[in-house]
Design an enzyme around this catalytic site. Structure first.
Site, short mmCIF file in Angstrom:
data_model
loop_
_atom_site.label_atom_id
_atom_site.label_comp_id
_atom_site.label_asym_id
_atom_site.label_seq_id
_atom_site.Cartn_x
_atom_site.Cartn_y
_atom_site.Cartn_z
N SER A 70 0.98 -1.07 0.00
CA SER A 70 0.27 0.09 0.66
C SER A 70 1.04 1.43 0.33
O SER A 70 2.24 1.15 0.25
CB SER A 70 -0.92 0.00 1.12
OG SER A 70 -0.89 1.11 1.51
N TYR A 110 -1.84 -0.82 10.35
CA TYR A 110 -2.07 -1.62 9.03
C TYR A 110 -1.06 -0.97 8.42
O TYR A 110 0.13 -1.37 7.64
CB TYR A 110 -2.93 -0.24 8.73
CG TYR A 110 -3.35 -0.77 7.38
CD1 TYR A 110 -4.11 -2.06 7.02
CD2 TYR A 110 -3.00 0.59 6.00
CE1 TYR A 110 -4.45 -1.55 5.76
CE2 TYR A 110 -3.17 -0.22 4.94
CZ TYR A 110 -4.06 -1.23 4.19
OH TYR A 110 -3.79 -1.31 3.26
N1 LIG Z 1 -8.96 -0.01 -1.16
C1 LIG Z 1 -7.56 -0.03 -0.85
O1 LIG Z 1 -7.98 1.78 -0.90
C2 LIG Z 1 -6.85 0.58 -0.63
C3 LIG Z 1 -4.86 0.70 -0.94
C4 LIG Z 1 -4.06 -0.16 -0.52
C5 LIG Z 1 -4.21 -1.81 -0.53
N2 LIG Z 1 -5.14 -2.15 -0.08
C6 LIG Z 1 -5.11 -3.39 0.06
O2 LIG Z 1 -5.55 -4.13 -1.06
C7 LIG Z 1 -6.18 -5.89 -0.48
C8 LIG Z 1 -6.92 -5.90 -0.56
O3 LIG Z 1 -8.25 -4.79 -0.58
P1 LIG Z 1 -9.58 -4.32 -0.86
O4 LIG Z 1 -9.88 -2.74 -1.32
O5 LIG Z 1 -10.21 -4.89 -2.24
O6 LIG Z 1 -10.32 -4.57 0.00
P2 LIG Z 1 -12.14 -6.20 0.69
O7 LIG Z 1 -12.10 -6.01 -0.65
O8 LIG Z 1 -12.13 -5.85 1.64
O9 LIG Z 1 -10.84 -6.99 -0.08
C9 LIG Z 1 -10.01 -8.19 1.69
C10 LIG Z 1 -9.83 -9.38 0.98
O10 LIG Z 1 -9.05 -9.95 1.73
C11 LIG Z 1 -9.35 -11.03 2.31
N3 LIG Z 1 -9.10 -11.48 3.55
C12 LIG Z 1 -9.28 -10.81 4.47
N4 LIG Z 1 -8.79 -11.98 5.78
C13 LIG Z 1 -7.97 -12.66 4.97
C14 LIG Z 1 -7.94 -14.19 5.36
N5 LIG Z 1 -7.76 -13.93 7.40
N6 LIG Z 1 -7.69 -15.22 5.36
C15 LIG Z 1 -8.11 -14.54 3.69
N7 LIG Z 1 -8.01 -13.78 2.68
C16 LIG Z 1 -8.66 -12.86 4.32
C17 LIG Z 1 -11.10 -10.96 1.53
O11 LIG Z 1 -11.47 -12.34 1.88
P3 LIG Z 1 -12.65 -12.80 2.85
O12 LIG Z 1 -13.70 -11.64 4.14
O13 LIG Z 1 -13.54 -14.09 1.97
O14 LIG Z 1 -11.93 -13.45 3.87
C18 LIG Z 1 -11.10 -10.20 0.77
O15 LIG Z 1 -11.62 -10.69 -0.52
C19 LIG Z 1 -5.82 -5.50 1.02
O16 LIG Z 1 -4.12 -5.87 1.25
C20 LIG Z 1 -5.52 -3.84 1.38
O17 LIG Z 1 -4.99 -3.68 2.44
C21 LIG Z 1 -6.14 -0.95 -0.39
#
Ligand SMILES: NC(=O)c1ccc[n+]([C@@H]2O[C@H](COP(=O)([O-])OP(=O)(O)OC[C@H]3O[C@@H](n4cnc5c(N)ncnc54)[C@H](OP(=O)(O)O)[C@@H]3O)[C@@H](O)[C@H]2O)c1
Length: 263
Positions: free
Chosen positions: A150, A163
């Site tokens: 990130s 985080y």
């Molecule tokens: N959106 C942003 O602004 C942003 C920016 C920078 C980085 N990110 C990173 O991008 C990644 C994806 O996030 P997103 O924004 O797409 O949000 P999201 O829709 O909430 O996706 C998060 C994903 O992680 C999975 N997850 C969480 N805990 C888990 C566990 N213990 N085991 C397996 N899977 C798990 C969730 O699946 P389940 O709930 O089904 O387990 C979900 O598929 C994250 O690492 C986040 O930190 C996001």
């Protein structure tokens, strides 16, 4: 949803996406399949995981969902085993699963929240790397892995200590893993998005005042879309990125280009 991806780019390869049940991970699973890969999707929510596989299949691809908590070694071991049982090998992985945890000042943060955030965001990536690399090395080397970091893996965030620490950890893990495996032909990189429109961002920035402030920190004038990260991840996993390892790619609408003073 994404439009243009070269159908041949990942033809014949097997690709894993953790956190493929929603957001950036789901979009990347769809794009991996569109690029010709067979896709394994991991996450804890089975209905959403199956939905991702249906989307992969609707685009003519082939996929498998494996219910997995990435913070548990035994479950990650089974995930890789099931992927190999079904598709015979593993060539590509996107270690994307993560949580935002509770955003609050350190003095108010609970030990439980710290532990949970680190267990999923950092230990989870380490566990995935461990089992993915074992499989790729067993195949004789070659492969490409992208870890989800990130912009908060590069700069701090007031109220986001756990985080941010977890994502900084992912950066160190990525560089070390890349060095350990450079000679084997396995490339390991990280991706550093700014704010992307997903349910995680909705949860974090739903208060209008906060939303407005964070939006103003993105000079491009909007948040990113999941497909804009997925496109970059597909490229990083393809042979077109063959000289890239131990690096990170920032996709942030200009967030880090300047002193980050909201405009
Ligand atoms: N959106 C942003 O602004 C942003 C920016 C920078 C980085 N990110 C990173 O991008 C990644 C994806 O996030 P997103 O924004 O797409 O949000 P999201 O829709 O909430 O996706 C998060 C994903 O992680 C999975 N997850 C969480 N805990 C888990 C566990 N213990 N085991 C397996 N899977 C798990 C969730 O699946 P389940 O709930 O089904 O387990 C979900 O598929 C994250 O690492 C986040 O930190 C996001």
């Amino acid at each position: 949803m994404a439009k243009e991806t070269n159908k041949q780019e990942l033809e014949g390869r097997v690709a894993l996406v953790t956190g493929g049940t929603s957001g950036i991970g789901r979009e990347t699973a769809i794009l991996f399949a569109r690029a010709g890969a067979k896709v394994v999707v991991a996450g804890r929510r089975a209905p959403e995981g199956k939905e991702t596989i249906e989307l992969v299949q609707a685009g003519g691809g082939e996929g498998l969902f494996v219910k997995t908590d990435v913070s548990k070694a035994s479950e990650v071991g089974v995930l890789i085993q099931k992927a190999v049982e079904r598709f015979g090998r593993l060539d590509v992985a996107f270690n994307n699963a993560g949580i935002e945890g509770v955003w609050t000042p350190i003095v108010r943060q609970s030990e439980e929240d710290w532990d949970r955030t680190i267990a999923i965001n950092l230990k989870g990536v380490w566990l995935c790397l461990k089992y993915e690399l074992r499989q790729m090395l067993k195949q004789g080397g070659s492969g490409a892995i992208v870890n989800m970091a990130s912009i908060t893996g590069l700069v701090g965030g007031a109220g986001a200590a756990a985080y941010s620490a977890s994502k900084h950890g992912v950066m160190g893990l990525t560089k070390s893993a890349a060095l350990e495996n450079a000679k084997s032909g396995i490339r390991i990189n990280a991706v550093c998005p700014g704010v992307i429109e997903t349910s995680m961002a909705d949860r974090l920035f739903r208060v209008p005042r906060v939303h407005k402030y964070v939006l103003s920190s993105h000079p491009i004038g909007r948040f990113g879309r999941p497909t804009e990260i997925a496109e970059a991840v597909v490229w990083m996993c393809s042979d077109r990125a063959s000289f890239m390892t131990g690096q990170s790619l920032v996709l942030d609408g200009g967030f880090l280009a300047g002193p980050n003073s909201p405009s």
